[in-house]
Motif scaffolding. Sequence first.
Motif, PDB file in Angstrom:
ATOM      1  N   VAL A   1       0.853  -1.198   0.000  1.00 45.73           N
ATOM      2  CA  VAL A   1       0.000   0.000   0.000  1.00 45.73           C
ATOM      3  C   VAL A   1       0.884   1.242   0.000  1.00 45.73           C
ATOM      4  O   VAL A   1       1.596   1.516   0.969  1.00 45.73           O
ATOM      5  CB  VAL A   1      -0.922   0.014   1.236  1.00 45.73           C
ATOM      6  CG1 VAL A   1      -1.856   1.218   1.184  1.00 45.73           C
ATOM      7  CG2 VAL A   1      -1.708  -1.280   1.339  1.00 45.73           C
ATOM      8  N   ASP A   2       0.873   1.984  -1.093  1.00 48.98           N
ATOM      9  CA  ASP A   2       1.634   3.240  -1.158  1.00 48.98           C
ATOM     10  C   ASP A   2       0.764   4.421  -1.571  1.00 48.98           C
ATOM     11  O   ASP A   2       1.246   5.541  -1.678  1.00 48.98           O
ATOM     12  CB  ASP A   2       2.816   3.116  -2.126  1.00 48.98           C
ATOM     13  CG  ASP A   2       2.373   2.862  -3.559  1.00 48.98           C
ATOM     14  OD1 ASP A   2       1.155   2.731  -3.816  1.00 48.98           O
ATOM     15  OD2 ASP A   2       3.253   2.798  -4.446  1.00 48.98           O
ATOM     16  N   SER A   3      -0.529   4.170  -1.821  1.00 49.16           N
ATOM     17  CA  SER A   3      -1.399   5.242  -2.290  1.00 49.16           C
ATOM     18  C   SER A   3      -2.854   4.850  -2.101  1.00 49.16           C
ATOM     19  O   SER A   3      -3.166   3.707  -1.773  1.00 49.16           O
ATOM     20  CB  SER A   3      -1.132   5.541  -3.763  1.00 49.16           C
ATOM     21  OG  SER A   3      -1.408   4.387  -4.554  1.00 49.16           O
ATOM     22  N   TRP A   4      -3.695   5.838  -2.303  1.00 49.86           N
ATOM     23  CA  TRP A   4      -5.140   5.642  -2.226  1.00 49.86           C
ATOM     24  C   TRP A   4      -5.763   6.129  -3.520  1.00 49.86           C
ATOM     25  O   TRP A   4      -5.267   7.042  -4.164  1.00 49.86           O
ATOM     26  CB  TRP A   4      -5.743   6.445  -1.086  1.00 49.86           C
ATOM     27  CG  TRP A   4      -5.206   6.133   0.274  1.00 49.86           C
ATOM     28  CD1 TRP A   4      -3.967   6.420   0.750  1.00 49.86           C
ATOM     29  CD2 TRP A   4      -5.915   5.513   1.330  1.00 49.86           C
ATOM     30  NE1 TRP A   4      -3.854   6.014   2.048  1.00 49.86           N
ATOM     31  CE2 TRP A   4      -5.056   5.453   2.438  1.00 49.86           C
ATOM     32  CE3 TRP A   4      -7.208   5.016   1.461  1.00 49.86           C
ATOM     33  CZ2 TRP A   4      -5.422   4.908   3.662  1.00 49.86           C
ATOM     34  CZ3 TRP A   4      -7.579   4.482   2.685  1.00 49.86           C
ATOM     35  CH2 TRP A   4      -6.693   4.416   3.772  1.00 49.86           C
ATOM     36  N   GLN A   5      -6.880   5.528  -3.881  1.00 50.16           N
ATOM     37  CA  GLN A   5      -7.609   5.965  -5.062  1.00 50.16           C
ATOM     38  C   GLN A   5      -9.013   6.386  -4.653  1.00 50.16           C
ATOM     39  O   GLN A   5      -9.680   5.688  -3.896  1.00 50.16           O
ATOM     40  CB  GLN A   5      -7.696   4.845  -6.101  1.00 50.16           C
ATOM     41  CG  GLN A   5      -8.340   5.276  -7.405  1.00 50.16           C
ATOM     42  CD  GLN A   5      -8.093   4.254  -8.494  1.00 50.16           C
ATOM     43  OE1 GLN A   5      -7.015   4.206  -9.086  1.00 50.16           O
ATOM     44  NE2 GLN A   5      -9.084   3.415  -8.737  1.00 50.16           N
ATOM     45  N   TYR A   6      -9.417   7.506  -5.191  1.00 49.90           N
ATOM     46  CA  TYR A   6     -10.725   8.096  -4.875  1.00 49.90           C
ATOM     47  C   TYR A   6     -11.528   8.163  -6.163  1.00 49.90           C
ATOM     48  O   TYR A   6     -11.082   8.743  -7.155  1.00 49.90           O
ATOM     49  CB  TYR A   6     -10.485   9.491  -4.311  1.00 49.90           C
ATOM     50  CG  TYR A   6     -11.717  10.309  -4.047  1.00 49.90           C
ATOM     51  CD1 TYR A   6     -12.280  10.329  -2.782  1.00 49.90           C
ATOM     52  CD2 TYR A   6     -12.278  11.113  -5.037  1.00 49.90           C
ATOM     53  CE1 TYR A   6     -13.390  11.105  -2.515  1.00 49.90           C
ATOM     54  CE2 TYR A   6     -13.384  11.882  -4.779  1.00 49.90           C
ATOM     55  CZ  TYR A   6     -13.951  11.880  -3.514  1.00 49.90           C
ATOM     56  OH  TYR A   6     -15.043  12.661  -3.250  1.00 49.90           O
TER      57      TYR A   6
END
Length: 715
Positions: A43-48
């Motif tokens: 996990v290195d980022s989030w998506q919206y």
Amino acid sequence: MRRFPLFLIFIACIKGHLVSGQSAGKETLDLTLFKISWSSSHVDSWQYTLANGERLRLRLPVFEINGKETPVILQYLRAAGAVQALPNGVKEYLYEGPFEANAGLRFQMKIRAAADNPIVRFSYSLKAGNAILSQKTGKNQLTYLSASLQDFSKVKEVRLAVFNEMIHSCNLSEVPVTRADFENGGSAAGPVLVAANGKSCFLLAYEHDSMYPNRFLEYRFGEDSTASLTAVKGNYYEGQQADGYSTIWLEAGGVAGDEEKLAADYRRFMAQYISQNMESRKPYIYYNTWGRQERDKWAGGQYLSNMNLEYTLKEIDRASDMGIEVYVIDAGWFDKTGDWGIHPKNFPDGFRQIRRKAEGYGMKLGVWMDPEKAAVSSRALQQNKKYLKTSNGKHGQPSPVWETEESVDMCPVSPYWEYYAAELIRLYKETGIHYFYLDGVGQTGCDDPGHFHGTSSNTREERQQSYGFLIPVFLGKIIEKVSAACPAVIFDFDVTEAGRIGAGLQFLASGRYFILNNGPYYHNFDLTKKGSSLLPNGNRNIFVQPGPARTWFMRSVLDYDKWIPSNLFLANYQPDDPGSSQIINLASLVLGQNSIWGDILKTSPEGVGRFAKILSKYKEVRDDIAKADPVRVGRPGDTPEIYEKINPLTGKGVVVIFANAKGQFSYITRGKVNHHSWTNEGATVKKGANGHAQIDVTFEEASAKIIFFGVNNGS
């Protein structure tokens, strides 16, 4: 794909319930307005993802730990602990996961979100054993996020704390971010960044306060269309323990629509969801004694000439007659700063009669304070000498505080903050004081190695910068502690001078701003010789006379109302005769700044009645006005200058029209209005079948027309 992260719009609720699951190697939060997803591993980022398919991606922070650049890349990120319901309708979620490269380092993310608003708050923290935060370059090495903005045709910086010398106040400014800014490594202080592409509009923001251009964080732009929120100075110091380190609160939000819709949602977030201190959001009407105290001084007396029981009781009677709800006693009510005892000579019974009278009118009491001051003979100083502000090992020289005992400056970024918070709780419980007006706190001032902003291992510059960064953080801690013990408390902070902590988002998460004093001084316009005053009585203020001029400056700060409700930016209007001036001041006040000062005991009976009548009408619809997004035609000083604040759900609110010359004008409301209305003299209202209203006004002199919708239209 759209790839502009929003500072993490991680959470919202679907009918009050969090929905999560796994699919194709992803963790997903399936929400009403959008979905949030991230990888089940690495996990290195989030998506919206908005409902219209627009997608944004936010990369997690990069810290420097033990001398090594350390991006947050996690084995996984999972819920940790139960969801908490907060008093303002927000839910708080906690997530945690181990670093992929070092399982001894753990990362936490705290998220706060409401079910019906797209703006979320979040913060990061570390669990890191004996690890330290370092800065091998000699500067902070912390990137809170990075995001691609390549698919957004319009990017804008929204500055909240630009100090404008012409109006002598902070104001809001919106500055386009251009292609050249990305190609040449430009930067923006914000704290708000807005991006739009014709389909959707997003923002990201950080909660910190600094007067522009004295920035502690900034957005840096790259040739590849990235924007990265980075630490500039003071966010941490070399050798600070990483374990337990928490960032400031960050914000993000997005809408399927334009900037106008996003601003409306953000404005509602600021009114309802950023703060747990909901009493600070209520549009009470205030009176502050300082305007009268200034007049006492200019007349040849002292600021404290009428700071006594008899005069105060008379003013409370008059304030009640006028419709005031919070009576604020400014500087000089105390015997010693730091101890904050009520002056025994001026108020022999310790506010007992004042409290009884105020409460009998349903009125709250408030007082002025400088949270850093402690009198030379005070108990506060004697018990906390090691928490004095110091610069290069030296303390500042004592000086009088508004004709009271000489005082010195304490450092709130030390254990002294808890001592001061305890004093406020005591005052609240013992005296009935519900409102604290904090003043005088600057962004600089202490480099002591024994406080909470660095050690003897750090340079003076590091300690000074850490102090500047932490001052608004610790003011927030004070307010949170007091609010937990005293839920009905209200805090304002004075940002009326350059060099203060600025009008940012940190303090607004706890309280409100006192945004403008008397406007500019003579020296702002080069009307004085250096070191002297134009007037023999020592008055430096220009706009203190009746008439429209003062209100032009006071209304200049209503630009904030697009993004942040105007009732979070208090400004003091005047009650002076003649009636034409009173109407202009009342018409300005009902736009949300909600306060007056001046010598109300000299206001004529007709003037007292005028205030009582118009403020009683205002109180019928002020909650609607506070909720309404602003419509404005013209600028302060224009003829005409028009404001519309109509709640679209009720049709209730106000239209105010100012003019500075004789003439006739017409205005058709943008919103549909309630069929009941009231106007002052010289205005007529015609309601159309479509729900809008045509307002026709006639001016015989400089004045204002006030049209309330949704009020009892009797006289």
